[in-house]
Motif scaffolding. Structure first.
Motif, PDB file in Angstrom:
ATOM      1  N   PHE A 183       0.827  -1.208   0.000  1.00 31.56           N
ATOM      2  CA  PHE A 183       0.000   0.000   0.000  1.00 31.56           C
ATOM      3  C   PHE A 183       0.867   1.265   0.000  1.00 31.56           C
ATOM      4  O   PHE A 183       0.466   2.294  -0.550  1.00 31.56           O
ATOM      5  CB  PHE A 183      -0.924   0.012   1.212  1.00 31.56           C
ATOM      6  N   ASN A 184       2.033   1.189   0.603  1.00 30.69           N
ATOM      7  CA  ASN A 184       2.928   2.346   0.634  1.00 30.69           C
ATOM      8  C   ASN A 184       3.303   2.808  -0.763  1.00 30.69           C
ATOM      9  O   ASN A 184       3.681   3.969  -0.956  1.00 30.69           O
ATOM     10  CB  ASN A 184       4.193   2.000   1.423  1.00 30.69           C
ATOM     11  N   ASN A 185       3.177   1.908  -1.746  1.00 29.16           N
ATOM     12  CA  ASN A 185       3.531   2.238  -3.128  1.00 29.16           C
ATOM     13  C   ASN A 185       2.322   2.244  -4.056  1.00 29.16           C
ATOM     14  O   ASN A 185       2.479   2.238  -5.279  1.00 29.16           O
ATOM     15  CB  ASN A 185       4.582   1.246  -3.623  1.00 29.16           C
ATOM     16  N   SER A 186       1.128   2.263  -3.473  1.00 28.38           N
ATOM     17  CA  SER A 186      -0.100   2.305  -4.263  1.00 28.38           C
ATOM     18  C   SER A 186      -0.468   3.748  -4.587  1.00 28.38           C
ATOM     19  O   SER A 186      -0.286   4.652  -3.763  1.00 28.38           O
ATOM     20  CB  SER A 186      -1.239   1.640  -3.480  1.00 28.38           C
ATOM     21  N   GLN A 187      -1.008   3.965  -5.761  1.00 24.48           N
ATOM     22  CA  GLN A 187      -1.310   5.319  -6.231  1.00 24.48           C
ATOM     23  C   GLN A 187      -2.201   6.088  -5.265  1.00 24.48           C
ATOM     24  O   GLN A 187      -1.952   7.260  -4.970  1.00 24.48           O
ATOM     25  CB  GLN A 187      -1.977   5.242  -7.607  1.00 24.48           C
ATOM     26  N   VAL A 188      -3.261   5.459  -4.752  1.00 30.29           N
ATOM     27  CA  VAL A 188      -4.232   6.202  -3.946  1.00 30.29           C
ATOM     28  C   VAL A 188      -3.746   6.458  -2.527  1.00 30.29           C
ATOM     29  O   VAL A 188      -4.400   7.185  -1.769  1.00 30.29           O
ATOM     30  CB  VAL A 188      -5.603   5.500  -3.929  1.00 30.29           C
ATOM     31  N   PHE A 189      -2.612   5.876  -2.131  1.00 30.55           N
ATOM     32  CA  PHE A 189      -1.995   6.184  -0.841  1.00 30.55           C
ATOM     33  C   PHE A 189      -0.945   7.286  -0.976  1.00 30.55           C
ATOM     34  O   PHE A 189      -0.472   7.810   0.025  1.00 30.55           O
ATOM     35  CB  PHE A 189      -1.312   4.940  -0.264  1.00 30.55           C
ATOM     36  N   SER A 190      -0.587   7.605  -2.186  1.00 31.16           N
ATOM     37  CA  SER A 190       0.560   8.473  -2.434  1.00 31.16           C
ATOM     38  C   SER A 190       0.208   9.953  -2.293  1.00 31.16           C
ATOM     39  O   SER A 190      -0.914  10.378  -2.583  1.00 31.16           O
ATOM     40  CB  SER A 190       1.107   8.216  -3.839  1.00 31.16           C
ATOM     41  N   SER A 191       1.195  10.727  -1.879  1.00 30.84           N
ATOM     42  CA  SER A 191       1.065  12.188  -1.867  1.00 30.84           C
ATOM     43  C   SER A 191       1.808  12.807  -3.043  1.00 30.84           C
ATOM     44  O   SER A 191       1.875  14.030  -3.169  1.00 30.84           O
ATOM     45  CB  SER A 191       1.621  12.757  -0.553  1.00 30.84           C
ATOM     46  N   VAL A 192       2.363  11.945  -3.908  1.00 30.50           N
ATOM     47  CA  VAL A 192       3.188  12.402  -5.027  1.00 30.50           C
ATOM     48  C   VAL A 192       2.411  12.268  -6.334  1.00 30.50           C
ATOM     49  O   VAL A 192       1.835  11.217  -6.623  1.00 30.50           O
ATOM     50  CB  VAL A 192       4.493  11.581  -5.114  1.00 30.50           C
ATOM     51  N   VAL A 193       2.413  13.321  -7.133  1.00 25.87           N
ATOM     52  CA  VAL A 193       1.794  13.284  -8.456  1.00 25.87           C
ATOM     53  C   VAL A 193       2.826  12.775  -9.456  1.00 25.87           C
ATOM     54  O   VAL A 193       3.945  13.285  -9.531  1.00 25.87           O
ATOM     55  CB  VAL A 193       1.290  14.677  -8.870  1.00 25.87           C
ATOM     56  N   ARG A 194       2.460  11.742 -10.205  1.00 27.76           N
ATOM     57  CA  ARG A 194       3.348  11.153 -11.203  1.00 27.76           C
ATOM     58  C   ARG A 194       2.589  10.992 -12.513  1.00 27.76           C
ATOM     59  O   ARG A 194       1.362  10.860 -12.520  1.00 27.76           O
ATOM     60  CB  ARG A 194       3.846   9.766 -10.767  1.00 27.76           C
ATOM     61  N   THR A 195       3.329  10.941 -13.601  1.00 25.16           N
ATOM     62  CA  THR A 195       2.715  10.676 -14.908  1.00 25.16           C
ATOM     63  C   THR A 195       2.957   9.245 -15.360  1.00 25.16           C
ATOM     64  O   THR A 195       2.476   8.847 -16.426  1.00 25.16           O
ATOM     65  CB  THR A 195       3.284  11.630 -15.975  1.00 25.16           C
ATOM     66  N   ASP A 196       3.693   8.463 -14.560  1.00 26.03           N
ATOM     67  CA  ASP A 196       4.059   7.106 -14.978  1.00 26.03           C
ATOM     68  C   ASP A 196       3.509   6.034 -14.050  1.00 26.03           C
ATOM     69  O   ASP A 196       4.077   4.947 -13.942  1.00 26.03           O
ATOM     70  CB  ASP A 196       5.580   6.971 -15.068  1.00 26.03           C
ATOM     71  N   TRP A 197       2.392   6.314 -13.379  1.00 23.26           N
ATOM     72  CA  TRP A 197       1.825   5.294 -12.501  1.00 23.26           C
ATOM     73  C   TRP A 197       1.559   4.006 -13.280  1.00 23.26           C
ATOM     74  O   TRP A 197       0.915   4.013 -14.324  1.00 23.26           O
ATOM     75  CB  TRP A 197       0.527   5.787 -11.859  1.00 23.26           C
ATOM     76  N   TYR A 198       2.091   2.914 -12.740  1.00 26.93           N
ATOM     77  CA  TYR A 198       1.890   1.557 -13.260  1.00 26.93           C
ATOM     78  C   TYR A 198       2.462   1.345 -14.660  1.00 26.93           C
ATOM     79  O   TYR A 198       2.115   0.367 -15.327  1.00 26.93           O
ATOM     80  CB  TYR A 198       0.409   1.158 -13.186  1.00 26.93           C
ATOM     81  N   ALA A 199       3.352   2.240 -15.082  1.00 27.49           N
ATOM     82  CA  ALA A 199       4.086   1.983 -16.321  1.00 27.49           C
ATOM     83  C   ALA A 199       5.043   0.821 -16.090  1.00 27.49           C
ATOM     84  O   ALA A 199       5.407   0.492 -14.958  1.00 27.49           O
ATOM     85  CB  ALA A 199       4.855   3.231 -16.753  1.00 27.49           C
ATOM     86  N   SER A 200       5.457   0.192 -17.168  1.00 26.07           N
ATOM     87  CA  SER A 200       6.310  -0.988 -17.076  1.00 26.07           C
ATOM     88  C   SER A 200       7.582  -0.694 -16.285  1.00 26.07           C
ATOM     89  O   SER A 200       8.222   0.346 -16.458  1.00 26.07           O
ATOM     90  CB  SER A 200       6.672  -1.470 -18.484  1.00 26.07           C
ATOM     91  N   ALA A 201       7.935  -1.621 -15.403  1.00 26.21           N
ATOM     92  CA  ALA A 201       9.166  -1.528 -14.618  1.00 26.21           C
ATOM     93  C   ALA A 201       9.655  -2.942 -14.361  1.00 26.21           C
ATOM     94  O   ALA A 201       8.865  -3.890 -14.323  1.00 26.21           O
ATOM     95  CB  ALA A 201       8.923  -0.799 -13.301  1.00 26.21           C
ATOM     96  N   SER A 202      10.943  -3.098 -14.186  1.00 23.84           N
ATOM     97  CA  SER A 202      11.485  -4.432 -13.930  1.00 23.84           C
ATOM     98  C   SER A 202      12.689  -4.339 -13.014  1.00 23.84           C
ATOM     99  O   SER A 202      13.343  -3.295 -12.915  1.00 23.84           O
ATOM    100  CB  SER A 202      11.877  -5.125 -15.241  1.00 23.84           C
TER     101      SER A 202
END
Length: 526
Positions: A257-276
């Motif tokens: 949850f600490n890294n879930s979008q709706v818990f975040s206070s940070v605005v990002r444009t790459d939420w859930y974009a591919s990462a590895s």
């Protein structure tokens, strides 16, 4: 008599009208509610979260909404919001929780969507896709209403018997989750006992459990030494204890949850974009009755938290309710270490899968699995290791028995887990065995072979024969083995003795799930 006749005619007319009615939302519209409230007075602790959970009330056209749903569901979700914050704080993340789109401090903005079709189009099994398509269409037409990528979609029960609700989808898929509503779904019924109280726990607890999935959490179990104080894990069997006895988030769920979008206070444009992420070195040991795992990694996007699950066989999706778990922060820039006491395990027998999860700052997760087993209550961790692989520059595929169009055997040499060699499956059904052979370009001293699977393990190679050759014509069998059923990590197969060879051939004689086809993402040697 005339009055009675008029009453009968009126009753018949009402009955005829009700048989052909267009079902509508009988509660006040959001617009009316907004007009009566002022969001400027909202003091909710998480009202400033830039992303908020989309709460949708989806009603098939032959089902009625349940009275007072806005107030009942608002109370349930606001209570869960606070419960999550208390647990996040206990786990060291501060009082973080999911944001809610509020009309006031006690009322959520719930989007009412009238379904285009009847309930038969939206069954429990397979019906979520049709619901989600209409939800997506709604937000395409109302883009300002969409506050995040996360949806909680609540559907009224299809069964009109309040003692036996059921019918619609009730599970999590990706960043959306589904739950149901019925007349006694009310926070005041939690813990009152009897059938009403028990069903309130099952269906409210079930809703919050599925919400956990919709917010990216996996199943897990409360570690044994923590259970007396923290009770049952919400993402374990917490849907049967919620509101009755202590139900908590585990450290792994909190880290997720600490890294879930709706818990975040940070605005990002790459939420859930591919990462590895890739583990570049890994060691494991059993010391002082603890499994100790440490390693180094590389990643395409930064990682905030790393988690580990120990899942006893059968493992995987919907078999992982019993997975004990731990979370940790990164050491320096690229290292991690877990200490997992056996006192926290419930069963020290059989086969286990250890899954290490890297939680990226944009909400994505990379999960790598490793197989091990217990022998006489002691873990055999010999397979939980990585080796430095020989460079594959100049390697090539000599031959393969077959491949699905677009999935050639050369994909096993590209060190890209998203591309695979796959034998035919869409048309021709070529039976086992299957093979591919590799030219390493020159004589190499090989101590072992490494295999890596994609995430979908249906048809992954199971029983294999490994051959060597110095000329690519005459082959010698050097190893017969069974590969672990794990995704993401390298599966290492040590040879009995080192061999000097230029060519290697891998023959699959069976696959996991007993499919006629086989597939493999990556191949290497050490």
């Amino acid at each position: 008599m005339r009055k009675l006749l008029n009453l009968m005619l009126a009753t018949l007319a009402l009955g005829a009208a009700s048989c052909n009615k267009t079902l509508v939302n009988t509660e006040e519209s959001v617009e009316t509610l907004k007009a009566k409230t002022s969001t400027s007075s909202v003091t909710n602790e998480w009202n400033s979260n830039p992303y908020k959970l989309n709460v949708i009330y989806f009603v098939p056209n032959d089902v009625d909404s349940i009275p007072n749903f806005r107030k009942r569901l608002s109370k349930i979700l606001l209570d869960a919001q606070n419960m999550f914050a208390n647990n996040m704080d206990r786990e060291g993340f501060g009082r973080k929780s999911f944001g809610l789109d509020l009309l006031n401090d006690s009322l959520i903005n719930i989007h009412y969507i009238a379904g285009k079709y009847g309930k038969a189009t939206y069954p429990y099994s397979g019906g979520s896709g049709a619901v989600k398509a209409e939800v997506d269409s709604y937000f395409n037409q109302n883009p300002s209403g969409k506050k995040s990528e996360h949806n909680l979609i609540i559907i009224p029960t299809y069964n009109t018997d309040p003692a036996n609700p059921g019918g619609p989808p009730f599970y999590g898929t990706g960043t959306s989750c589904y739950a149901l509503d019925y007349v006694n779904l009310d926070a005041k019924n939690l813990g009152i006992g009897g059938d009403i109280g028990w069903k309130a726990t099952v269906w409210i607890g079930g809703m919050i459990h599925e919400l956990g999935h919709g917010l990216n959490a996996s199943h897990n179990r409360m570690n044994k030494t923590l259970a007396p104080a923290l009770g049952t894990a919400l993402m374990g069997s917490g849907n049967s204890t919620y509101g009755i006895s202590t139900t908590s988030l585990t450290s792994t769920t909190a880290a997720t949850f600490n890294n879930s979008q709706v818990f975040s206070s940070v605005v990002r444009t790459d939420w859930y974009a591919s990462a590895s992420a890739e583990i570049t070195s890994l060691s494991s040991s059993f010391v002082n009755n603890k499994i100790i795992v440490s390693g180094k990694f590389t990643t395409t996007k930064p990682v905030n938290d790393i988690v580990v699950w120990h899942d006893r066989e059968p493992f995987g999706v919907n078999n992982d309710y019993d997975a004990v778990q731990w979370s940790t922060k990164i050491i320096g820039q690229d290292s991690f270490r877990f200490e997992c006491p056996l006192a926290d395990f419930y069963d020290l027998t059989g086969n286990y899968e250890m899954r290490i999860g890297f939680l990226h700052v944009n909400g994505s997760r990379t999960t790598l699995g490793y197989a091990y087993n217990f022998v006489n209550n002691i873990p055999d961790l010999s397979k939980v290791v990585t080796y430095k692989l020989l460079p594959t520059t100049g390697w090539s595929i000599v031959a393969s028995d077959s491949n699905e169009p677009g999935s050639p055997a050369s994909n096993v040499l590209d060190m890209n887990r998203s591309t695979v060699w796959h034998t035919p499956w869409s048309s021709t059904q070529t039976p086992q065995p299957h093979f591919f052979s590799v030219n390493m370009g020159a004589l190499r001293t090989v101590k072992g072979i490494a295999f890596r699977n994609r995430d979908n393990l249906n048809g992954a190679m199971k029983d294999v024969n490994i051959y060597s050759s110095t000329n690519g014509v005459s082959w010698t069998l050097i190893k017969t083995t069974q590969l672990s059923k794990v995704a993401g990590s390298w599966i290492n197969v040590d040879l009995t003795t080192s061999v000097s060879t230029q060519y290697l051939k891998i023959e699959s004689t069976s696959s996991w799930g007993d499919f006629f086809y086989s597939h493999l993402a990556d191949f290497g040697a050490y």
